[in-house]
Motif scaffolding. Structure first.
Motif, PDB file in Angstrom:
ATOM      1  N   LEU A 155      74.695   0.540 -19.124  1.00  0.00           N
ATOM      2  CA  LEU A 155      74.770   0.634 -17.781  1.00  0.00           C
ATOM      3  C   LEU A 155      75.324   2.068 -17.528  1.00  0.00           C
ATOM      4  CD1 LEU A 155      76.776  -2.738 -17.715  1.00  0.00           C
ATOM      5  CD2 LEU A 155      74.352  -2.293 -16.973  1.00  0.00           C
ATOM      6  N   TRP A 156      74.905   2.958 -17.886  1.00  0.00           N
ATOM      7  CA  TRP A 156      75.385   4.379 -17.831  1.00  0.00           C
ATOM      8  C   TRP A 156      75.360   4.693 -16.396  1.00  0.00           C
ATOM      9  CZ3 TRP A 156      78.220   7.418 -20.420  1.00  0.00           C
ATOM     10  CH2 TRP A 156      78.402   8.875 -20.044  1.00  0.00           C
ATOM     11  N   LYS A 157      74.453   4.512 -15.442  1.00  0.00           N
ATOM     12  CA  LYS A 157      74.581   4.780 -14.140  1.00  0.00           C
ATOM     13  C   LYS A 157      75.570   4.212 -13.571  1.00  0.00           C
ATOM     14  CE  LYS A 157      69.504   5.181 -13.530  1.00  0.00           C
ATOM     15  NZ  LYS A 157      68.104   4.859 -12.967  1.00  0.00           N
ATOM     16  N   ARG A 158      76.272   3.217 -13.882  1.00  0.00           N
ATOM     17  CA  ARG A 158      77.574   2.721 -13.292  1.00  0.00           C
ATOM     18  C   ARG A 158      78.775   3.130 -14.143  1.00  0.00           C
ATOM     19  NH1 ARG A 158      76.925  -2.267 -10.491  1.00  0.00           N
ATOM     20  NH2 ARG A 158      74.923  -3.009 -10.408  1.00  0.00           N
ATOM     21  N   THR A 159      78.749   3.220 -15.487  1.00  0.00           N
ATOM     22  CA  THR A 159      79.888   3.648 -16.202  1.00  0.00           C
ATOM     23  C   THR A 159      80.162   4.956 -16.071  1.00  0.00           C
ATOM     24  OG1 THR A 159      78.802   3.747 -18.149  1.00  0.00           O
ATOM     25  CG2 THR A 159      79.876   1.629 -17.762  1.00  0.00           C
ATOM     26  N   SER A 160      79.329   6.050 -15.481  1.00  0.00           N
ATOM     27  CA  SER A 160      79.552   7.091 -15.485  1.00  0.00           C
ATOM     28  C   SER A 160      80.042   7.796 -14.185  1.00  0.00           C
ATOM     29  CB  SER A 160      78.120   8.090 -15.971  1.00  0.00           C
ATOM     30  OG  SER A 160      77.150   7.763 -15.013  1.00  0.00           O
ATOM     31  N   TYR A 161      80.246   6.974 -13.338  1.00  0.00           N
ATOM     32  CA  TYR A 161      80.808   7.333 -12.028  1.00  0.00           C
ATOM     33  C   TYR A 161      81.986   6.661 -11.832  1.00  0.00           C
ATOM     34  CZ  TYR A 161      76.270   8.766 -10.503  1.00  0.00           C
ATOM     35  OH  TYR A 161      75.014   9.552 -10.486  1.00  0.00           O
ATOM     36  N   LEU A 162      83.019   7.414 -10.915  1.00  0.00           N
ATOM     37  CA  LEU A 162      84.395   7.177 -10.757  1.00  0.00           C
ATOM     38  C   LEU A 162      84.181   6.641  -9.178  1.00  0.00           C
ATOM     39  CD1 LEU A 162      86.614   9.889 -12.108  1.00  0.00           C
ATOM     40  CD2 LEU A 162      85.917   7.683 -13.159  1.00  0.00           C
ATOM     41  N   GLY A 163      85.264   6.476  -8.394  1.00  0.00           N
ATOM     42  CA  GLY A 163      85.202   5.815  -7.190  1.00  0.00           C
ATOM     43  C   GLY A 163      85.116   4.300  -6.943  1.00  0.00           C
ATOM     44  N   SER A 164      85.219   3.883  -5.875  1.00  0.00           N
ATOM     45  CA  SER A 164      85.288   2.431  -5.659  1.00  0.00           C
ATOM     46  C   SER A 164      83.611   1.948  -5.593  1.00  0.00           C
ATOM     47  CB  SER A 164      85.786   2.232  -4.083  1.00  0.00           C
ATOM     48  OG  SER A 164      84.983   2.805  -3.120  1.00  0.00           O
ATOM     49  N   TYR A 165      83.583   0.591  -5.536  1.00  0.00           N
ATOM     50  CA  TYR A 165      82.280   0.016  -5.508  1.00  0.00           C
ATOM     51  C   TYR A 165      81.648   0.430  -4.144  1.00  0.00           C
ATOM     52  CZ  TYR A 165      78.527  -3.346  -5.079  1.00  0.00           C
ATOM     53  OH  TYR A 165      77.319  -3.878  -4.762  1.00  0.00           O
ATOM     54  N   LYS A 166      82.214   0.439  -2.964  1.00  0.00           N
ATOM     55  CA  LYS A 166      81.452   0.978  -2.027  1.00  0.00           C
ATOM     56  C   LYS A 166      80.965   2.579  -1.969  1.00  0.00           C
ATOM     57  CE  LYS A 166      82.422   1.591   3.200  1.00  0.00           C
ATOM     58  NZ  LYS A 166      83.150   1.521   4.228  1.00  0.00           N
ATOM     59  N   GLU A 167      81.818   3.108  -2.706  1.00  0.00           N
ATOM     60  CA  GLU A 167      81.183   4.643  -2.937  1.00  0.00           C
ATOM     61  C   GLU A 167      80.119   4.717  -3.826  1.00  0.00           C
ATOM     62  OE1 GLU A 167      85.486   7.110  -2.431  1.00  0.00           O
ATOM     63  OE2 GLU A 167      85.133   6.168  -4.157  1.00  0.00           O
ATOM     64  N   TRP A 168      80.426   3.714  -4.688  1.00  0.00           N
ATOM     65  CA  TRP A 168      79.013   3.839  -5.875  1.00  0.00           C
ATOM     66  C   TRP A 168      77.873   3.479  -4.948  1.00  0.00           C
ATOM     67  CZ3 TRP A 168      75.915  -0.004  -7.698  1.00  0.00           C
ATOM     68  CH2 TRP A 168      75.166   0.095  -8.846  1.00  0.00           C
ATOM     69  N   ALA A 169      77.907   2.338  -4.384  1.00  0.00           N
ATOM     70  CA  ALA A 169      76.889   1.979  -3.674  1.00  0.00           C
ATOM     71  C   ALA A 169      76.259   2.671  -2.625  1.00  0.00           C
ATOM     72  CB  ALA A 169      77.357   0.362  -3.127  1.00  0.00           C
ATOM     73  N   GLN A 170      77.159   3.602  -2.132  1.00  0.00           N
ATOM     74  CA  GLN A 170      76.286   4.596  -0.993  1.00  0.00           C
ATOM     75  C   GLN A 170      75.985   5.846  -1.711  1.00  0.00           C
ATOM     76  OE1 GLN A 170      79.862   4.812   1.445  1.00  0.00           O
ATOM     77  NE2 GLN A 170      79.424   2.838   2.694  1.00  0.00           N
ATOM     78  N   GLY A 171      76.277   5.792  -3.147  1.00  0.00           N
ATOM     79  CA  GLY A 171      75.815   7.164  -3.684  1.00  0.00           C
ATOM     80  C   GLY A 171      76.793   8.133  -3.405  1.00  0.00           C
ATOM     81  N   THR A 172      78.071   8.032  -2.954  1.00  0.00           N
ATOM     82  CA  THR A 172      79.063   9.138  -2.878  1.00  0.00           C
ATOM     83  C   THR A 172      80.001   9.324  -3.836  1.00  0.00           C
ATOM     84  OG1 THR A 172      80.424   7.753  -1.544  1.00  0.00           O
ATOM     85  CG2 THR A 172      78.867   8.955  -0.192  1.00  0.00           C
TER      86      THR A 172
END
Length: 225
Positions: A155-172
Motif C-alpha cells: 500500500l505504498w501509495k498510502r503509507t508513503s504520504y503524511l497528512g489527513s485522509y482529506k489531504e491524501w484524497a485530494q492529492g495535497t
C-alpha cells in the motif's frame, strides 16, 4: 442531552466494531496490534526453556519482561504517530477525520486491544510450546511480520504520504520523507525503530541466557542453546 450522548456513544462503538462509514471504502487494519501479538509469541519462544520447566516463577518472569517491553519500548510508538500523524498511521483508510481525538474512544480501545494482543500472543504460545508445537509458534509470528511487510509496501501509495485522509484524497498530502517544513516524522520513525529493535534484541538475549543452563524434566543433559 442523555439521548444525544447515548446516540454519540453508539455511533462511536459502531465505528470501532469495524463497520463501514458511508462511502468509507476499504476497512483499515492496524499492523501494530498483530505485531504486538507476534512479539508476545517471540517472548514466549525466547523463554521456551523456562516455560517447559512448568515452574511459575519462570513463567511470570518472562511474562513481566514481555509487558515491560511493550510498555516502555512499543506502546508509545503507535500512540505518538496516532496523535501526530493520524492519517499516515491509519494508512488513509476508513478513519476519514483529521485527528485521532475526533474519535473519542479510539485511543483507549486501541491500548486495550494492543496489550490484550501482546499478552494473548504470549499466553497462546506458552500453551503451544508446552504441547511441543514450537514450529507452529514460529511460523505464526513469521507470517505476521510478512503480512506487515506486505501491508506497508503493498500500500505504498498510502503509507508513503503524511497528512489527513482529506489531504491524501485530494492529492495535497506530502511525501513522508519531505522534511522541508521541519517535520520531525522521519527522525521519530528512525529513532523509534532503532530503539524498538535494540530493546527487543536485548530482552531476547536476556531470556535466552536465563534458560541456557536449565535442565528440563526428563533431560539429564544441560542445554547448550
Amino acid at each position: 442531552m442523555k439521548d444525544i450522548s447515548s446516540r454519540k456513544l453508539r455511533s462511536t462503538c459502531v465505528s470501532l466494531l469495524n463497520l463501514k462509514e458511508k462511502g468509507a471504502g476499504i476497512e483499515m487494519v492496524q499492523i501494530d496490534i498483530p505485531i504486538a501479538f507476534a512479539l508476545g509469541q517471540i517472548f514466549a519462544d525466547a523463554a521456551r526453556k523456562q516455560l517447559l520447566t512448568g515452574r511459575p516463577e519462570y513463567y511470570f518472569s518472562a511474562l513481566a519482561k514481555n509487558n515491560l517491553f511493550h510498555i516502555f519500548f512499543f506502546s508509545w510508538i503507535p500512540v505518538y504517530f496516532l496523535v501526530n500523524y493520524f492519517g499516515w498511521e491509519t494508512t488513509h483508510m476508513w478513519w476519514r477525520k483529521d485527528v485521532v481525538t475526533d474519535y473519542p474512544f479510539f485511543l483507549p480501545v486501541f491500548l486495550i486491544a494492543f496489550f490484550f494482543s501482546a499478552n494473548s500472543g504470549f499466553w497462546l504460545s506458552t500453551f503451544l510450546i508446552r504441547k511441543g508445537k514450537f514450529l507452529f509458534v514460529r511460523a505464526s509470528y513469521a507470517g505476521i511480520f510478512l503480512y506487515s511487510f506486505l501491508w506497508v509496501f503493498g500500500l505504498w501509495k498510502r503509507t508513503s504520504y503524511l497528512g489527513s485522509y482529506k489531504e491524501w484524497a485530494q492529492g495535497t498530502a506530502k511525501r513522508a520523507w519531505d522534511t522541508s517544513g521541519g517535520e520531525p516524522f522521519l527522525y521519530m520513525l528512525f529513532f523509534s525503530i532503532i530503539l524498538w529493535f535494540a530493546a527487543l534484541v536485548f530482552f531476547i538475549i536476556i531470556l535466552r541466557a536465563e534458560g541456557k543452563n536449565l535442565i528440563l524434566k526428563g533431560d539429564k543433559r544441560k542445554s547448550t542453546e
